[in-house]
Design an enzyme around this catalytic site. Structure first.
Site, PDB file in Angstrom:
ATOM      1  N   LYS A 111       0.772  -1.117  -0.098  1.00  0.00           N
ATOM      2  CA  LYS A 111       0.102   0.133  -0.048  1.00  0.00           C
ATOM      3  C   LYS A 111       1.038   1.438  -0.008  1.00  0.00           C
ATOM      4  O   LYS A 111       0.209   2.501  -0.130  1.00  0.00           O
ATOM      5  CB  LYS A 111      -0.878  -0.247   1.246  1.00  0.00           C
ATOM      6  CG  LYS A 111      -2.004  -0.920   1.067  1.00  0.00           C
ATOM      7  CD  LYS A 111      -3.038  -0.596   2.275  1.00  0.00           C
ATOM      8  CE  LYS A 111      -4.117  -1.714   2.316  1.00  0.00           C
ATOM      9  NZ  LYS A 111      -4.821  -1.709   3.575  1.00  0.00           N
ATOM     10  N   LYS A 194      -8.363 -11.129  -3.280  1.00  0.00           N
ATOM     11  CA  LYS A 194      -8.966 -11.542  -2.017  1.00  0.00           C
ATOM     12  C   LYS A 194     -10.194 -10.599  -2.032  1.00  0.00           C
ATOM     13  O   LYS A 194     -10.296  -9.422  -2.564  1.00  0.00           O
ATOM     14  CB  LYS A 194      -8.328 -11.609  -0.835  1.00  0.00           C
ATOM     15  CG  LYS A 194      -7.923 -10.012  -0.209  1.00  0.00           C
ATOM     16  CD  LYS A 194      -7.541 -10.108   1.045  1.00  0.00           C
ATOM     17  CE  LYS A 194      -7.260  -8.599   1.445  1.00  0.00           C
ATOM     18  NZ  LYS A 194      -7.036  -8.286   2.964  1.00  0.00           N
ATOM     19  N   LYS A 197     -13.355  -5.552   2.170  1.00  0.00           N
ATOM     20  CA  LYS A 197     -14.417  -4.652   2.391  1.00  0.00           C
ATOM     21  C   LYS A 197     -14.014  -3.272   1.966  1.00  0.00           C
ATOM     22  O   LYS A 197     -14.966  -2.406   2.080  1.00  0.00           O
ATOM     23  CB  LYS A 197     -14.750  -4.640   3.876  1.00  0.00           C
ATOM     24  CG  LYS A 197     -13.492  -4.053   4.918  1.00  0.00           C
ATOM     25  CD  LYS A 197     -14.139  -4.187   6.304  1.00  0.00           C
ATOM     26  CE  LYS A 197     -13.317  -4.647   7.378  1.00  0.00           C
ATOM     27  NZ  LYS A 197     -12.000  -4.042   7.270  1.00  0.00           N
TER      28      LYS A 197
END
Ligand code: TYM
Length: 330
Positions: A111, A194, A197
């Site tokens: 990230k 994956k 959310k």
């Protein structure tokens, strides 16, 4: 009695994958341990979220924890940010750590480019030390999580061990508990990545627990599969079908062998209808309870406040011990 702990960041909307990776096992075992479950609100700030949204997400997760079966007789639910000892210990733990090793953490590496654009990647960088503190603070032995958290728990063990070596045995070293089935639920549209959310709310590959079930059914019916037309478990060659088999196994409490055998003669379409049906029933049941809790914000706030009081008691006792061990307490 041993201690079990886990947490979820209040970023985005909870998915079926979060339930499978982080909540299901915890709930099944909550009576066997001293159990704590929390909302990792400080970790949630790694990337900017509107204050209104984060507040809403905190209440959503609390209601969802209760709807999924957290039993307040046995489990302490709290907000990480309500127990200041987490940050305090996180700082002390960082002294056991090197810049090099933190920069090699998977999450940081994946990230950092995105965050570097904002020039604010320090929170992400020290994420693992705060996470280690979350766990070590309560001397937790067991941490139920999904596969993506494995390296964080390993780092927690390392840091606890280093601290123990320097100062003498202070912390219990935790074990992760990653589910045998469903440790990494994949996106239905792209079963190579994956389910997350943080996906946009209209993402067709993500099953959000609070989505309208008709939408969920459509998402499952349009899940990407393959051309072979045979149902069996092989995540490498058949990631889409294997993902659906994993979901089915978890929802039905069966082994992968049992579900594979049960559906081996089904067409993909009929299999998907079964998955859609089972998942919708499961989600509807949770939603029913969720809205009852979510409509009573005062109750949810009371639950969190009482939980924080209980957690704080344990945490401040441990911090006293740590400060004494280090030599900070006169
Ligand atoms: P978070 O909020 O990203 O995810 C919450 C839980 O859901 C699991 N999970 C999955 N499981 C299976 N398949 C997936 N596709 C999937 N996606 C997510 C995660 O593994 C996790 O168990 N760093 C943590 C929060 C945290 C924490 C802690 C957890 C902070 N401190 C201390 C345990 C103990 C996180 O970001 O989870």
């Amino acid at each position: 009695m041993k201690t079990m702990i886990t947490g979820i960041r209040p970023t985005g909307t909870i998915t079926l994958a979060n339930y499978i990776g982080g909540i299901k096992k915890f709930i099944e075992q909550q009576k066997e341990y001293k159990s704590l479950i929390f909302i990792a609100d400080i970790h949630g700030l790694t990337t900017y979220i509107e204050p209104k949204e984060i507040r809403n997400n905190i209440l959503d997760i609390t209601a969802l924890y209760l709807a999924c079966g957290i039993d307040l007789e046995h489990t302490i639910i709290f907000q990480q940010g309500d127990v200041l000892e987490h940050c305090n210990l996180g700082f002390l733990i960082s002294f056991q750590c090197s810049v090099g090793e933190l920069s090699r953490m998977t999450q940081y590496k994946s990230k950092k480019l995105e965050l570097a654009k904002t020039d604010k990647d320090m929170g992400l960088f020290i994420y693992p030390t705060l996470m280690a503190a979350d766990i070590l603070l309560y001397d937790a032995s067991i941490v139920p999580v999904g596969e993506d958290q494995r390296t964080h728990i390993e780092k927690t063990r390392d840091l606890g061990e280093r601290f123990n070596k320097v100062y003498g045995k202070t912390f219990e070293l935790p074990e992760y508990q990653i589910p045998k089935i469903g440790a990494k639920i994949m996106n239905l549209q792209n079963p190579k990545v994956k389910m997350s959310k943080s996906a946009p709310k209209n993402d067709k590959g993500t099953i959000f627990i609070l989505d309208d079930v008709e939408i969920t059914k459509k998402k499952i019916m349009s899940a990407v599969t393959d051309n072979e037309g045979k149902i069996y478990f092989d995540p490498e060659r058949k990631p889409g079908i294997s993902n659906l088999l994993s979901i089915m196994a978890v929802i039905d409490n069966l082994s992968i062998e049992e579900v594979s055998d049960k559906y081996k003669d089904y067409t993909y379409k009929d299999f998907k209808i079964e998955v859609a049906d089972k998942v919708s029933k499961f989600i509807l049941n949770i939603q029913d309870k969720f809205y009852k809790y979510r409509n009573d914000e005062d109750y949810l706030k009371k639950v969190l406040k009482e939980g924080a009081n209980k957690a704080r008691k344990l945490a401040s006792k441990k911090m006293d011990e740590v400060r004494k061990t280090i030599g900070l307490k006169l």
